[in-house]
Write an enzyme that holds these catalytic residues in place. Structure first.
Site, short mmCIF file in Angstrom:
data_model
loop_
_atom_site.label_atom_id
_atom_site.label_comp_id
_atom_site.label_asym_id
_atom_site.label_seq_id
_atom_site.Cartn_x
_atom_site.Cartn_y
_atom_site.Cartn_z
N LEU A 135 -2.74 42.84 -16.12
CA LEU A 135 -3.39 41.65 -15.56
C LEU A 135 -3.79 41.84 -14.11
CD1 LEU A 135 -1.09 38.84 -17.03
CD2 LEU A 135 -3.28 39.65 -17.91
N GLY A 136 -3.07 42.69 -13.40
CA GLY A 136 -3.41 42.88 -11.99
C GLY A 136 -2.50 43.90 -11.33
N LYS A 137 -3.02 44.50 -10.28
CA LYS A 137 -2.24 45.44 -9.48
C LYS A 137 -2.43 45.11 -8.01
CE LYS A 137 -2.42 49.39 -12.67
NZ LYS A 137 -2.74 50.83 -12.81
N GLY A 138 -1.37 45.25 -7.22
CA GLY A 138 -1.46 44.97 -5.79
C GLY A 138 -0.44 45.78 -5.05
N TYR A 179 2.37 44.87 -4.06
CA TYR A 179 3.71 44.55 -4.55
C TYR A 179 4.04 45.32 -5.81
CZ TYR A 179 0.97 41.88 -7.83
OH TYR A 179 0.04 41.53 -8.78
N VAL A 238 1.31 43.62 -12.71
CA VAL A 238 1.63 42.54 -13.66
C VAL A 238 0.92 42.82 -14.98
CG1 VAL A 238 1.54 40.07 -14.14
CG2 VAL A 238 1.88 40.86 -11.79
N LYS A 248 6.24 41.32 -14.34
CA LYS A 248 5.88 41.76 -12.99
C LYS A 248 6.84 42.87 -12.57
CE LYS A 248 6.76 39.22 -9.24
NZ LYS A 248 6.61 38.19 -8.17
N ASP A 251 5.28 29.74 1.90
CA ASP A 251 4.01 30.39 1.53
C ASP A 251 3.30 29.61 0.43
OD1 ASP A 251 2.00 32.28 1.81
OD2 ASP A 251 2.92 33.73 0.45
#
Length: 382
Positions: free
Chosen positions: A39-42, A44, A47, A64, A161
């Site tokens: 779903l996504g990479k960053g 952190y 996911v 995650k 946050d």
């Protein structure tokens, strides 16, 4: 604190015979979970969406993986805080639910794995979509944020946050606050004077939602920083774009001044920082506030009034979450059954035990094992 070392079984993974590798994301997970998509990479980590094959109807979930956690102290601290807070807030319908945990030491799969409810959207995506909002939609979204935040604040925790990207939205329209990596407990009962836990950094929150007292280096801040962020989110629900989109700290304050006008001299003195004096001190010009009905003419008077009481320079005058829940703006959505308070303040005294990376690793390992033990025992009772 005793030394913490991983056993050879843990390091080699030989005690995990039912685990499988998902190469696209460097995941090493229990075979009960079948990964569907990345779903996504960053920065952190990664996911992925997955299904739980041992559950009824193959329940979907999100996994995650927090990478580099064993080499970066800041990531380790955030992960530990987040896990403890998610466990503490478990069960509230407006806070993300943690379903399972795992910790892997085998490279390149090493990291903390958090198994959570799979929710397709975050509020940022919804806001910036073409979906039209009625005022009731905005009231309902805002009310749900307040319900989740009431539970968090009643535990004497500041999220620090809050932003649309950290609020998830289900297909059914239920909002859930997530990402507690920057959250802090503030109950003085658990603070040891001079300890690291008592030292609260002011560099928190995504800039666009950061309260002015944080930017202007006010040493003591409160739950009011979350209420500022909530006010920014309310405005964004109407304007469909961030209200204060600064490129840096000075630009951020400039954007706030354009809308709220200049703070009073007395308040500038209370900020007691060089930055505040340099920005607002004489002979700097004073600016007037712009009325909310000029910025959001399509919003109701009740919405304008609430923005005024959330987006104000003086944190002490800002509405708290309980006052917002009593506001006429959310009266059509209000259901007292959705507004529980936490029974007791969050105990963050564990932070007083942290003196080294080794301590952090041990505490994180204990947290994961405790969660998994509770999960197994709960399953046996069903």
């Amino acid at each position: 604190m005793e030394s913490f070392n991983h056993s050879s079984d843990q390091l080699l993974g030989s005690n995990k015979p039912n685990y499988v590798v998902y190469d696209k994301a460097n995941f090493y997970i229990d075979s009960r979970y079948q990964v569907q998509h990345v779903l996504g990479k960053g920065s952190y980590g990664t996911v992925c969406s997955a299904v739980d094959l041992k559950s009824r109807e193959n329940v979907p979930l999100a996994i995650k993986k927090v990478s580099d956690i064993f080499t970066k102290e800041v990531l380790l601290k955030r992960a530990l805080r987040e896990l403890k807070l998610m466990r503490y807030f478990k069960g509230h319908k407006n806070i993300i639910n943690l379903l399972d945990l795992d910790i892997i030491y085998i490279k390149p799969y090493d990291g903390l794995y958090c198994f959570q409810e799979l929710i397709d959207y975050d509020l940022a995506r919804v806001i910036h979509s073409s979906v039209q909002f009625s005022e009731f939609h905005i009231q309902n979204f805002f009310y749900q944020i307040l319900c989740g935040l009431k539970y968090i604040h009643s535990a004497d925790v500041i999220h620090r946050d809050l932003k649309p990207g950290n609020i998830l939205v289900t297909i059914q329209g239920t909002l859930k606050i997530c990402d507690f990596g920057l959250a802090r407990g503030i109950n003085t009962k658990f603070i040891t004077k001079g300890s690291k836990a008592s030292q609260i950094t002011n560099y928190v929150a995504t800039r666009w939602y950061r309260a002015p007292e944080l930017i202007l280096s006010r040493k003591n801040y409160s739950k009011a920083v979350d209420m500022w962020a909530v006010g920014c989110i309310l405005a964004e629900l109407y304007g469909r774009r961030p209200l204060f989109a600064g490129n840096d700290a000075v630009h951020q304050i400039t954007e706030i001044v354009k809308v709220l006008g200049s703070p009073s001299k007395g308040l500038v003195d209370r900020f007691s920082s060089k930055m505040a004096f340099d920005f607002f001190g004489p002979p700097k010009p004073q600016y007037r506030a712009i009325s909310w009905d000029h910025i959001y003419p399509f919003a109701s008077c009740d919405a304008h009034a609430l923005m005024t009481n959330l987006l104000c320079w003086d944190a002490e005058k800002r509405y708290n979450v309980e006052r917002c829940l009593q506001d006429i703006f959310v009266s059509k959505c209000r259901d007292l059954n959705n507004e529980p308070s936490c029974a007791r303040p969050f105990d963050f005294s564990f932070e007083n035990q942290i003196e080294s990376m080794n301590d952090l690793k041990k505490l994180l390992h204990e947290e994961v094992e405790s969660f998994k033990s509770d999960r197994i025992n709960f399953g046996k009772k069903l």
